[in-house]
Design a protein around this motif. Structure first.
Motif, PDB file in Angstrom:
ATOM      1  N   UNK A  48      31.622  41.552  30.728  1.00  0.00           N
ATOM      2  CA  UNK A  48      32.513  41.457  31.536  1.00  0.00           C
ATOM      3  C   UNK A  48      33.146  42.734  31.860  1.00  0.00           C
ATOM      4  N   UNK A  49      33.484  43.076  33.231  1.00  0.00           N
ATOM      5  CA  UNK A  49      34.251  44.349  33.850  1.00  0.00           C
ATOM      6  C   UNK A  49      35.356  44.015  34.434  1.00  0.00           C
ATOM      7  N   UNK A  50      36.406  44.822  33.925  1.00  0.00           N
ATOM      8  CA  UNK A  50      37.754  44.613  34.917  1.00  0.00           C
ATOM      9  C   UNK A  50      38.209  45.853  34.955  1.00  0.00           C
ATOM     10  N   UNK A  51      38.534  46.042  36.390  1.00  0.00           N
ATOM     11  CA  UNK A  51      39.087  47.413  36.891  1.00  0.00           C
ATOM     12  C   UNK A  51      40.390  46.919  37.130  1.00  0.00           C
ATOM     13  N   UNK A  52      41.406  47.520  36.774  1.00  0.00           N
ATOM     14  CA  UNK A  52      42.944  47.511  37.235  1.00  0.00           C
ATOM     15  C   UNK A  52      43.510  48.867  37.281  1.00  0.00           C
ATOM     16  N   UNK A  53      44.850  48.509  37.791  1.00  0.00           N
ATOM     17  CA  UNK A  53      45.727  49.925  38.058  1.00  0.00           C
ATOM     18  C   UNK A  53      46.999  49.538  37.091  1.00  0.00           C
ATOM     19  N   UNK A  54      46.843  50.312  36.066  1.00  0.00           N
ATOM     20  CA  UNK A  54      48.166  49.782  35.186  1.00  0.00           C
ATOM     21  C   UNK A  54      49.282  50.206  35.363  1.00  0.00           C
ATOM     22  N   UNK A  55      49.628  51.344  36.432  1.00  0.00           N
ATOM     23  CA  UNK A  55      50.990  51.536  36.670  1.00  0.00           C
ATOM     24  C   UNK A  55      50.985  51.965  38.349  1.00  0.00           C
ATOM     25  N   UNK A  56      50.984  50.896  39.087  1.00  0.00           N
ATOM     26  CA  UNK A  56      51.412  50.972  40.314  1.00  0.00           C
ATOM     27  C   UNK A  56      52.464  50.598  41.046  1.00  0.00           C
ATOM     28  N   UNK A  57      53.731  50.594  41.038  1.00  0.00           N
ATOM     29  CA  UNK A  57      54.269  50.704  39.496  1.00  0.00           C
ATOM     30  C   UNK A  57      54.234  49.593  38.795  1.00  0.00           C
ATOM     31  N   UNK A  58      53.545  48.473  39.199  1.00  0.00           N
ATOM     32  CA  UNK A  58      53.447  47.466  38.191  1.00  0.00           C
ATOM     33  C   UNK A  58      51.897  47.002  38.262  1.00  0.00           C
ATOM     34  N   UNK A  59      51.378  46.805  37.086  1.00  0.00           N
ATOM     35  CA  UNK A  59      50.057  46.589  36.792  1.00  0.00           C
ATOM     36  C   UNK A  59      49.493  45.258  37.441  1.00  0.00           C
ATOM     37  N   UNK A  60      48.294  45.727  37.989  1.00  0.00           N
ATOM     38  CA  UNK A  60      47.534  44.663  38.738  1.00  0.00           C
ATOM     39  C   UNK A  60      45.914  44.506  38.461  1.00  0.00           C
ATOM     40  N   UNK A  61      45.346  43.634  38.544  1.00  0.00           N
ATOM     41  CA  UNK A  61      43.938  43.774  38.541  1.00  0.00           C
ATOM     42  C   UNK A  61      43.297  43.831  39.918  1.00  0.00           C
ATOM     43  N   UNK A  62      42.241  44.817  40.003  1.00  0.00           N
ATOM     44  CA  UNK A  62      41.740  45.135  41.234  1.00  0.00           C
ATOM     45  C   UNK A  62      40.201  44.388  41.259  1.00  0.00           C
ATOM     46  N   UNK A  63      39.721  44.330  40.423  1.00  0.00           N
ATOM     47  CA  UNK A  63      38.154  43.769  40.363  1.00  0.00           C
ATOM     48  C   UNK A  63      37.606  43.221  39.057  1.00  0.00           C
ATOM     49  N   UNK A  64      37.374  42.235  39.174  1.00  0.00           N
ATOM     50  CA  UNK A  64      36.740  41.473  37.873  1.00  0.00           C
ATOM     51  C   UNK A  64      35.202  40.733  38.072  1.00  0.00           C
ATOM     52  N   UNK A  65      34.471  41.449  37.258  1.00  0.00           N
ATOM     53  CA  UNK A  65      33.116  41.184  37.134  1.00  0.00           C
ATOM     54  C   UNK A  65      32.789  40.263  35.969  1.00  0.00           C
ATOM     55  N   UNK A  66      32.255  39.236  35.960  1.00  0.00           N
ATOM     56  CA  UNK A  66      32.255  38.420  34.849  1.00  0.00           C
ATOM     57  C   UNK A  66      30.656  38.062  34.675  1.00  0.00           C
ATOM     58  N   UNK A  67      30.136  37.994  33.341  1.00  0.00           N
ATOM     59  CA  UNK A  67      28.781  37.670  32.928  1.00  0.00           C
ATOM     60  C   UNK A  67      27.921  38.154  33.722  1.00  0.00           C
ATOM     61  N   UNK A  68      27.913  39.697  33.626  1.00  0.00           N
ATOM     62  CA  UNK A  68      26.924  40.424  34.758  1.00  0.00           C
ATOM     63  C   UNK A  68      26.451  41.570  33.815  1.00  0.00           C
ATOM     64  N   UNK A  69      25.135  41.775  34.073  1.00  0.00           N
ATOM     65  CA  UNK A  69      24.533  43.125  33.658  1.00  0.00           C
ATOM     66  C   UNK A  69      23.651  43.832  34.616  1.00  0.00           C
ATOM     67  N   UNK A  70      24.009  43.475  36.108  1.00  0.00           N
ATOM     68  CA  UNK A  70      22.964  43.924  36.909  1.00  0.00           C
ATOM     69  C   UNK A  70      23.791  44.914  37.685  1.00  0.00           C
ATOM     70  N   UNK A  71      23.381  46.164  37.625  1.00  0.00           N
ATOM     71  CA  UNK A  71      23.685  47.373  38.774  1.00  0.00           C
ATOM     72  C   UNK A  71      23.973  46.728  39.895  1.00  0.00           C
ATOM     73  N   UNK A  72      25.357  47.469  40.408  1.00  0.00           N
ATOM     74  CA  UNK A  72      25.536  46.813  41.945  1.00  0.00           C
ATOM     75  C   UNK A  72      26.887  47.753  42.508  1.00  0.00           C
ATOM     76  N   UNK A  73      26.882  47.630  43.900  1.00  0.00           N
ATOM     77  CA  UNK A  73      28.125  48.211  44.344  1.00  0.00           C
ATOM     78  C   UNK A  73      28.970  47.067  44.550  1.00  0.00           C
ATOM     79  N   UNK A  74      30.521  47.593  44.837  1.00  0.00           N
ATOM     80  CA  UNK A  74      31.566  46.607  44.831  1.00  0.00           C
ATOM     81  C   UNK A  74      32.592  47.262  45.905  1.00  0.00           C
ATOM     82  N   UNK A  75      32.956  46.631  46.639  1.00  0.00           N
ATOM     83  CA  UNK A  75      34.034  47.082  47.673  1.00  0.00           C
ATOM     84  C   UNK A  75      35.395  46.329  47.718  1.00  0.00           C
TER      85      UNK A  75
END
Length: 123
Positions: A48-75
């Motif tokens: 699982x990969x999670x990309x977040x912004x921890x201080x914007x000024x409040x933390x938020x999740x931007x992208x969550x990729x679950x159960x994956x190991x295949x390279x790829x682009x995300x927008x």
């Protein structure tokens, strides 16, 4: 508009299919345009990969990729809101980043450079 490319490599530690890791990238006042996620050749499909912004000024999740190991682009995009705080149907923008971008990995094996993320931002 200037587009910059950054690399963020994250290694994991722990037991098979339970290893975790995290890394951050110092970014200030930019828009996240795209992320290319390159998994280690031995990364399990449970990663699982999670990309977040921890201080914007409040933390938020931007992208969550679950159960994956295949390279790829995300927008990643976020839904726009009107001046009353209501979501604007069908209208999306690139996430604004201020401070750090955090990449967290879970459910992986213990691997050096389990994920190598190439991050494109507009400054």
């Amino acid at each position: 508009m200037t587009i910059e490319q950054h690399s963020l490599k994250v290694s994991t530690t722990g037991s098979a299919a339970s290893a975790t890791g995290s890394g951050s990238l110092a970014l200030a006042r930019c828009k996240l345009l795209a992320v290319y996620v390159d998994y280690h050749a031995s990364a399990p499909a449970s990663t699982d990969v999670t990309i977040s912004a921890p201080g914007n000024p409040a933390a938020r999740t931007i992208l969550t990729i679950t159960n994956n190991a295949t390279d790829g682009w995300y927008f990643p995009k976020e839904q726009d809101m009107g001046n009353t705080g209501s979501a604007i149907t069908g209208s999306y923008s690139h996430p604004l980043i201020h401070n750090n971008l955090l990449l967290e990995i879970a459910g992986a094996d213990a691997l050096t450079d389990c994920v190598d993320a190439t991050i494109f931002i507009e400054v």
